[in-house]
Write a protein that holds these residues in place. Structure first.
Motif, mmCIF file in Angstrom:
data_model
loop_
_atom_site.group_PDB
_atom_site.id
_atom_site.type_symbol
_atom_site.label_atom_id
_atom_site.label_comp_id
_atom_site.label_asym_id
_atom_site.label_seq_id
_atom_site.Cartn_x
_atom_site.Cartn_y
_atom_site.Cartn_z
ATOM 1 N N ARG A 1 -44.799 -63.589 33.211
ATOM 2 C CA ARG A 1 -43.988 -62.626 33.944
ATOM 3 C C ARG A 1 -42.882 -63.238 34.795
ATOM 4 O O ARG A 1 -42.248 -62.552 35.578
ATOM 5 C CB ARG A 1 -44.901 -61.756 34.804
ATOM 6 N N TYR B 1 -44.018 -65.080 40.138
ATOM 7 C CA TYR B 1 -44.268 -63.655 39.957
ATOM 8 C C TYR B 1 -44.105 -62.916 41.281
ATOM 9 O O TYR B 1 -45.079 -62.463 41.885
ATOM 10 C CB TYR B 1 -45.673 -63.467 39.392
ATOM 11 N N TRP C 1 -43.327 -54.438 34.234
ATOM 12 C CA TRP C 1 -43.440 -55.455 33.198
ATOM 13 C C TRP C 1 -43.158 -54.895 31.814
ATOM 14 O O TRP C 1 -42.376 -55.447 31.054
ATOM 15 C CB TRP C 1 -44.835 -56.077 33.254
ATOM 16 N N SER D 1 -37.975 -57.890 32.834
ATOM 17 C CA SER D 1 -38.479 -58.477 31.590
ATOM 18 C C SER D 1 -38.190 -57.605 30.365
ATOM 19 O O SER D 1 -38.902 -57.668 29.368
ATOM 20 C CB SER D 1 -39.969 -58.764 31.710
#
Lengths: 312, 500
Positions: free
Chosen positions: A44, B119, B410, B418
């Motif tokens: 991620r 993250y 995500w 992303s």
């Protein structure tokens, strides 16, 4: 003195070989697609973070520059650092190499006595029932895949009977012998038949040579002819094959190391390739190459010792 | 005693010694690696599992999954939801130094703002983290964030020692023996092999952990882990393949637990490439799949068929939704209408998806696709994904919290960093809803927003959900009270080993 000069010359020869190996490995790794940084930071992470870390690790430099930096460090004995673990490659190798070395030597120790016993027995009674059985078992040993045999051994000797551990390396020397017994045995079962076949063939050939008749006519006993003439002369071809097999065992260790979860060089190598951990792959390859070179050298010296006609 | 008796006797002795010394240690074998010890620099599976043991967070998850006080004893949220004030507990690091608000401010600022933070998505709304005094920590936000508290419980929000990082530097402090705030600290780390953890004597939960030593052993081969578990050489097998579940359950002293997870297996079409940029093609691909049969074949009935683009373990999962039902005839008709019967598609897979790929290919080819399977390793898979160089692929993902915000960011929102799990799925309304749902503090309204997000993404087949897989973990009978939470955290501090 001559021998020493020979050894020095051979070691000198090793330098271009190692250089070649390093260039090939470096090129192959650089040509392999896949980004080590993404595998390191996890799925991620943003492209910005990945770009930043690539830059910090110098992965954005031109390949040639990267190689020269690597070479410059190598000359002063610095193998670089693992991209994944941020520890020196030398530390990873010191941690994993002894395990594989132990395993290879252990395999050899388990291999040699049966090879000599079976080959001699088989050759002395050529085409007898024992010879037939030994040859049949040999084909069987060659035909069984190592990983499958390893799995069976682990389940039977480890789980069902509980005689041996099925994984790891252990902490102490007796521990190492216990932990690596099944991995070494699984490998030996495949190596023994190869060596038995060569040695048996060589023995048979030598036993029919003229010098045997000469010896007999001089009144020498069969046992003595065999021990002092036939056997030493037969060992040479097997010894050379043996060197190749040792080199192969180093590389092939990955199979048994995977099945028995042994933390050795094979595992380090495969994991590092999958993670694109360039410098670890590079360092491990160089160590493999160096070991092979040393084994070959040792075998050549040993051949000279056994057979005076072979000059180093 | 003859030699043939000495050898078995010696073996028996050595074996019993191993068993005795193992009593106070738990051995966990996992295919996931621990590679770095700095909690902010990696969000890869093995690291997440280790970080939780080394670094305690301000809040923790109780046995029932509810948020409980952790290093923060209590907290207050301002009326507008923009200021969080935490009262720190009187706790210590593993080196005996006190854990102060200063340490917490330092740690949370790192994860939220440091450019190396792997993250930071959950902490994006944070404007500033400050230590008001030694025991009081204040977090101010740019805008309200409903999941702020639960995000402060995830793995990378662990508290590290500011003094230690300043003294040894980041590389030094996290190299091999970081100062720990969690239940365990590192005793020995052999990279690429195993990490031995030992109980942190200063851990704030008194009397815990009960198990003094933990060995995290990295074993990539499924068969090796299974054999080790059956031979009693490990106590926990982190990942049991579905095909081995029955065999493990039939062997003595060990059994498999299927534990709830947020893991969702799904087909990822590339919305930027033909033919999957066409909704009708995605529909045909979805209707071609008998997802129930696939789930059953792959997981041997151990997983649940997915009905939404959300995992069923996430909050606000909408159970009323369904993707297009299995209908190969209708799927073929759709392809015919598009003039795409015989369309060649390439499915990129990593080796662990071989079986699934065979089933997908068979069912897709049956309705008129012509599927080629392209095999790559994980390294190549990720770089192809990031570059958008694929047509269709399969994988899974999981979410760190039960709150869906991070999952949506995500996998479904393309402007959130992303590209919707690199599928390039784009829906403006969904992107807006994502931000709206993050800020919405009313439970019912949030549920409605997330339901809408699921509805949109399922209608447009952003992805084709396949199944919800539980974790399948084998435990030795002597292990009690250990589970892996959906957030990938072992409940080691509450676990114990009992004598058989």
């Amino acid at each position: 003195m001559n021998t020493l000069r020979y050894i020095a010359f051979r070691l000198l020869q090793a330098i271009p070989v190692l250089l070649g190996v390093s260039i090939i490995t470096f090129t192959l790794m650089a040509a392999t697609p896949g980004d080590p940084v993404r595998l390191l930071v996890g799925d991620r992470a943003s492209p910005e973070t990945i770009a930043l870390i690539r830059d910090r690790y110098g992965l954005d430099e031109p390949i040639l520059m990267q190689y020269f930096t690597y070479l410059k460090n190598l000359v002063v004995g610095d193998l670089g650092a693992s991209l994944r673990y941020r520890v020196p490659v030398s530390q990873l190798i010191t941690q994993h190499y002894p395990v594989t070395l132990f395993l290879v030597i252990y395999t050899i120790v388990l291999t040699l006595p049966p090879v000599i016993a079976l080959a001699v027995w088989s050759a002395k009674r050529q085409n007898g029932p024992a010879d037939q059985v030994i040859r049949m078992l040999g084909v069987l040993g060659l035909a069984v895949p190592v990983f499958w045999l390893a799995l069976l051994f682990a389940r039977f000797f480890g789980v069902t009977l509980g005689w041996f551990p099925v994984s790891g390396f252990g902490e102490t020397i007796p521990d190492h012998f216990r932990h690596l017994f099944l991995p070494a045995l699984s490998t030996a079962i495949w190596v023994v038949p190869i060596l038995v076949r060569t040695l048996r063939a060589a023995l048979l050939e030598e036993m029919n040579r003229d010098y045997v008749v000469t010896g007999q006519s001089k009144g020498l006993g069969d046992r003595q002819i065999f021990r002092t003439h036939v056997f030493p002369n037969s060992v040479l071809p097997t010894l050379n094959l043996f060197a190749v097999i040792v080199a192969y065992l180093l590389g092939g260790s990955v199979i048994v190391e995977t099945v028995y979860a042994v933390p050795g060089m094979g595992k380090l190598m495969v994991d590092s390739i999958l993670a694109r951990d360039y410098f670890v792959v590079q360092g491990a390859t160089l160590v493999f190459a160096l070991t092979t070179i040393l084994v070959m050298l040792a075998v050549d010296l040993l051949s000279a010792l056994i057979d005076p006609r072979v000059t180093p | 005693m003859t030699t043939d008796k000495i050898i078995p006797a010696a073996l028996a002795l050595m074996l019993s010694a191993t068993v005795l010394s193992a009593q106070d240690a738990i051995r966990i074998a996992s295919p996931n690696k621990v590679t770095v010890l700095d909690p902010i620099v990696s969000a890869a599976g093995g690291n997440i599992e280790a970080y939780g043991q080394l670094y305690a967070r301000l809040l923790r998850k109780g046995a029932n999954g509810a948020l409980e006080p952790g290093l923060a004893e209590s907290w207050e949220v301002s009326e507008d939801g923009l200021t969080y004030t935490f009262e720190m507990r009187d706790a210590k690091f593993s080196d005996g130094s006190p854990i102060t608000a200063e340490d917490a401010a330092f740690s949370l600022t790192r994860v939220a703002k440091d450019e190396k933070s792997a993250y930071p998505a959950g902490f994006a709304p944070i404007k500033e983290v400050t230590a008001v005094d030694e025991d009081t920590l204040q977090i101010t936000l740019e805008h309200a964030s409903a999941p702020m508290l639960s995000n402060l419980e995830i793995f990378n929000a662990g508290i590290v020692s500011k003094d230690d990082v300043e003294e040894r530097g980041e590389e030094g402090a996290f190299a091999s023996d970081p100062v720990a705030s969690g239940p365990y600290m590192v005793k020995e780390w052999k990279p690429n092999d195993r990490m031995t953890l030992t109980a942190n004597p200063h851990y704030w939960r008194e009397g815990l952990p009960k198990i003094k030593t933990v060995e995290l052993i990295e074993v990539s081969d499924d068969n090796a882990r299974a054999t080790m578990a059956m031979a009693g050489e490990i106590d926990v097998n982190r990942s049991v393949p579905w095909a081995q579940v029955e065999e493990v359950n039939n062997s003595d002293g060990v059994s498999v637990a299927l534990e709830p997870s947020t893991v969702l297996y799904l087909v990822l079409p590339n919305h930027d490439k033909a033919p999957f940029d066409n909704l009708n093609v995605r529909k045909a691909a979805a209707m071609a799949l008998d997802r129930a049969a696939i789930t059953n074949a792959v997981t041997l009935g151990n997983a649940e068929v997915a009905n939404s683009t959300f995992s069923n373990a996430l909050n606000y999962h909408d159970a009323s939704l369904q993707p297009p039902a299995y209908d190969p005839a209708a799927a073929r008709k759709l392809l015919e209408e598009e003039g795409l019967v015989g369309a060649e598609i390439t499915m990129m897979i990593t080796p662990s998806f071989e079986q699934l790929a065979t089933l997908l290919k068979a069912q897709w080819d049956a309705v008129g696709f012509k599927t080629t399977v392209e095999r790559v390793d994980a390294g190549l898979w990720w770089s192809n994904m990031a570059k958008g160089e694929y047509q269709v692929t399969v994988n899974w993902y999981y979410n760190e919290t039960e709150d869906p915000d991070l999952a949506v960011r995500w996998a479904l929102c393309d402007t959130c960093g992303s590209q919707s799990y690199y599928t390039n799925y784009h829906n403006e309304e969904l992107n807006t809803l994502t931000d709206e749902a993050l800020r919405e503090r009313d439970e019912t309204k949030r549920a409605a927003l997330y339901s809408k997000i699921q509805q949109i993404s399922l209608e447009e087949l952003a992805q084709i959900p396949l199944y919800y897989a539980p974790f399948s973990i084998a435990y030795a009978d002597r292990v009690k009270g250990l589970t892996l939470t959906p957030a990938l955290q072992w409940t080691l501090e509450d676990a114990e080993l009992i004598a058989n």
